[in-house]
Design a protein around this motif. Structure first.
Motif, PDB file in Angstrom:
ATOM      1  N   ARG A  38       0.966  -1.018   0.014  1.00 47.86           N
ATOM      2  CA  ARG A  38       0.043  -0.076  -0.023  1.00 47.86           C
ATOM      3  C   ARG A  38       0.816   1.236  -0.038  1.00 47.86           C
ATOM      4  N   ASN A  39       1.944   1.139   1.006  1.00 48.67           N
ATOM      5  CA  ASN A  39       2.842   2.531   0.758  1.00 48.67           C
ATOM      6  C   ASN A  39       4.000   2.153  -0.296  1.00 48.67           C
ATOM      7  N   GLU A  41       6.808   3.352  -0.551  1.00 45.30           N
ATOM      8  CA  GLU A  41       8.079   3.462   0.032  1.00 45.30           C
ATOM      9  C   GLU A  41       8.578   2.283   0.584  1.00 45.30           C
ATOM     10  N   HIS A  42       7.509   1.308   0.572  1.00 47.97           N
ATOM     11  CA  HIS A  42       8.081  -0.065   1.339  1.00 47.97           C
ATOM     12  C   HIS A  42       8.955  -0.869   0.372  1.00 47.97           C
TER      13      HIS A  42
END
Length: 550
Positions: A38-39, A41-42
Motif C-alpha cells: 500500500r505504501n 516507499e516499502h
C-alpha cells in the motif's frame, strides 16, 4: 520482471534456501503470493511466504524471511530485499528488470495477458437464452455483455469456448405468444395471460404479409401458423439485436429438438434404469435430494407430460455427450433454485456435478436524475437491449453492464453514461487509448522511435507506477477467468487509464518544440506504446472498441 516472474523467482529461491538447510520443501505453495505494498516507499512488491510456511518448517517467520531476503538480494533483477513487520518480505526491482515488462508487452502485442492456463479445456458457455416471446430485456442484455466478455477472458487462458443460446421453443409461454399474435392480427384485445407491446402487432402484421391466409382454418391451425412464423421472426430480431451488440453464438440449441429427437425419453429411461427416478402419485420423481437438492423434483407429471426439468436433464446430458469438460449456465435472478437441480440432474446421469457451474445475474435498472426509467417504446412494460443501445450506444451499454459484479443489482445512470467526461468510465478509458494513439502520431512526426530504447532510464516514480500496473494485467486476466468475473478487466482498465494519465501529467514523453530527442524520450515512448497495447487488450476482452481519435 512481471509479478508472475517474481513469484517464480521467490519460489525458486525458497526452494534453494530450504534445501540448503535440509528443511522440508514440500510445504511451498504451488504459487507464491506477490502483491503491491500500500505504501510504495516499502518497495515495489511484497510477499508473505515466510509467514505462510515458517511454522511448517520449524522456524519463526522473521528468521525465515531473513534467510530469503539475503538470497533474493543476490538475484539478478532485484535491487533490494528487506524484512518488515512479523515476516513480510519487501522487494524493490532493479530499473532494468522493471523495464523488462515493457519489452515483454511489446513483444507479445495482442497476446499480452494471454496464457495456456486452461489449454485443452472445452467449455460450453450458455448465456442470454431469452424466450423468443419478446425483445431482449435488460437482464438478458446484461448476460449478453457479461457472457460474451467471459468467453473472451476464458479464451485468453487457452480454453476452447462454445457460446450457446438455448432457444426455448417448447411449452406454455410459446403458446401464449402465439395467441397474442392471433389476437393482434384480428385487432382483438391482448389475452389476459398474453404479451403486449408494439412489437407483437408488428410481428402479427409481418406474419400476415408472409402468409396472407394465416387467419384461415381451424383455431389450432391458425395458432400454429402464427406460432411458427412469429417465433421465427422474433428470434431473427433477437439474433439481429445481439449481432449489432457484438454478440454472436456458435450454437443456437432448440429446446424442442430434445423432445423431437427422443433425447428426453432416453434420459428419462436412463434415470429409471439406474434408480434415480421413482413413481409416486402417478408421477415420476427425480431423487434430487440424494444429490444435495432441497426437495425431489417431478420429471414426468401424472398426466404423462414432461415437466420443465425433463428438458434440462436431457440438455445437460447432450452438453457432455458433445465432449464439453465444463458447462457454465448464466441464468437470471429468478433462477436460484436451478443451481441444485441442474447439479442433481448431472449427478443422477452419472456425470461429475462439479462439471456444471451456474452463475446468477441480478437485476438491472435504468435511472435518470435519480428517477427510474420504466417504459420501453416498443415492448410496453420492459426496457430492452435496443432501448439501452439507443440511449448510450453499444460501447457504453456493454461497458456499463460488464464493469460491475453480476452478484449485485445494477443501476445505470443514463446521464452519466451519455456524458463525454472523465466521470463516464468508458469515455475515460477510451480517451486514454485515444491520447496514447495521438502520442504515437506525434512521435512519428518528430522522428522519435523506440528502437534500442534503454528501459533502465525509467526511474521516475510515475514511470514505476505505470510499469507495475501494466505488469499486473496477466494476473488480472487469470483471476477474472478463475472467478468468472470479467468485471475485473474493466476495473483494471480504469485503474490503468488513471495511472497513465498521472504519468502523462508528470513525465514529458516527447521532446518539446526545438528540443532534440534524447534516450529518455525513446524509453518513455516505448512505455506509452506498451500502455496503449494493454489498454487495447483490456477493452477488447470486454468487447468495447478502442478508438484512435476522440
Amino acid at each position: 520482471m512481471t509479478p508472475a516472474d517474481l513469484a517464480a523467482l521467490i519460489k525458486d529461491t525458497a526452494q534453494r534456501v530450504l534445501s540448503a538447510r535440509e528443511l522440508d520443501t514440500s510445504v511451498l505453495p504451488e504459487s507464491v503470493n506477490v502483491e503491491r505494498p500500500r505504501n510504495p516507499e516499502h518497495g515495489d512488491y511484497a510477499t508473505n511466504l515466510a509467514m505462510q510456511i515458517a511454522k511448517k518448517v520449524g522456524t519463526n517467520p522473521r528468521e525465515l524471511a531473513g534467510w530469503l531476503t539475503a538470497a533474493l538480494a543476490e538475484a539478478e533483477g532485484i535491487d533490494e530485499a528487506s524484512v518488515a513487520g512479523p515476516g513480510f518480505i519487501n522487494i524493490r526491482l532493479a530499473a532494468a528488470a522493471q523495464g523488462d515488462i515493457v519489452a515483454k508487452i511489446l513483444a507479445a502485442g495482442e497476446n499480452f495477458g494471454h496464457s495456456d492456463k486452461n489449454a485443452g479445456m472445452k467449455i460450453n458457455l450458455e448465456f442470454v437464452s431469452a424466450n423468443p416471446t419478446g425483445p431482449i430485456h435488460l437482464g438478458g442484455t446484461r448476460w449478453a455483455a457479461v457472457g460474451d466478455s467471459l468467453g473472451r477472458v476464458l479464451e485468453a487462458t487457452g480454453a476452447e469456448i462454445t457460446r450457446e443460446y438455448y432457444f426455448n421453443d417448447h411449452g406454455g409461454q410459446i403458446d401464449r405468444f402465439a395467441r397474442s399474435l392471433v389476437a393482434a392480427a384480428k385487432n382483438e384485445p391482448t389475452p389476459e395471460d398474453g404479451y403486449g407491446g408494439d412489437y407483437v402487432r408488428e410481428i402479427a402484421q409481418g406474419v400476415l404479409e408472409k402468409a396472407p391466409d394465416a387467419l384461415e382454418g381451424t383455431d389450432a391451425e391458425v395458432q400454429e401458423t402464427f406460432r411458427a412464423h412469429g417465433v421465427e421472426m422474433m428470434f431473427d430480431h433477437i439474433k439481429s439485436s445481439l449481432h449489432e451488440f457484438g454478440v454472436d453464438f456458435d450454437v443456437y440449441f432448440h429446446e424442442n429438438s430434445l423432445f423431437e429427437s427422443g433425447a428426453v425419453d432416453r434420459a428419462v429411461e436412463k434415470l429409471k434404469d439406474n434408480g434415480s427416478l421413482y413413481e409416486s402419485d402417478g408421477a415420476w420423481w427425480l431423487r434430487s435430494t440424494d444429490y444435495g437438492d432441497d426437495k425431489d423434483r417431478v420429471v414426468i407429471k401424472s398426466d404423462g407430460e414432461a415437466a420443465y426439468i425433463a428438458g434440462d436433464i436431457a440438455y445437460a446430458a447432450d452438453k457432455f455427450e458433445r465432449g464439453h469438460d465444463l458447462a457454465i449456465y448464466m441464468l437470471g435472478a429468478d433462477h436460484h433454485g436451478y443451481v441444485s437441480r441442474l447439479k442433481a440432474a448431472a449427478a443422477a446421469l452419472g456425470f461429475d456435478s462439479n462439471r456444471i457451474e451456474v452463475l446468477i445475474g441480478q437485476l438491472v435498472n435504468l435511472v435518470r436524475d435519480g428517477e427510474a426509467v420504466r417504459m420501453s417504446k416498443r415492448a410496453g412494460t420492459v426496457i430492452t437491449l435496443d432501448d439501452l443501445v439507443e440511449a448510450i450506444g453499444i460501447d457504453g451499454a456493454r461497458y456499463s453492464l460488464v464493469r460491475s459484479s453480476v452478484d449485485s443489482s445494477l443501476d445505470i445512470d443514463l446521464g452519466l453514461w451519455q456524458s463525454q467526461s472523465s466521470d463516464n468510465p468508458v469515455y475515460y478509458v477510451q480517451y486514454g487509448h485515444a491520447r496514447l494513439c495521438s502520442i504515437e502520431r506525434k512521435a512519428a512526426e518528430c522522428g522519435v522511435g523506440i528502437e534500442g530504447a534503454d528501459y533502465s532510464l525509467l526511474t521516475h516514480e510515475r514511470e514505476g507506477d505505470l510499469i507495475r500496473t501494466l505488469g499486473e494485467f496477466p494476473g488480472v486476466v487469470a483471476t477474472a477467468a478463475d472467478l468468472r468475473e470479467p468485471h475485473r478487466i474493466a476495473r483494471y482498465a480504469e485503474e490503468l487509464a488513471g495511472v497513465f494519465h498521472r504519468f502523462y501529467d508528470n513525465c514529458q514523453i516527447l521532446p518539446k518544440a526545438g528540443e532534440d530527442a534524447a534516450a529518455i524520450h525513446s524509453a518513455r515512448l516505448a512505455l506509452a506504446r506498451a500502455s496503449r497495447q494493454v489498454l487495447f487488450n483490456a477493452l477488447t476482452m470486454v468487447g468495447v472498441s478502442a478508438p484512435e481519435r476522440m
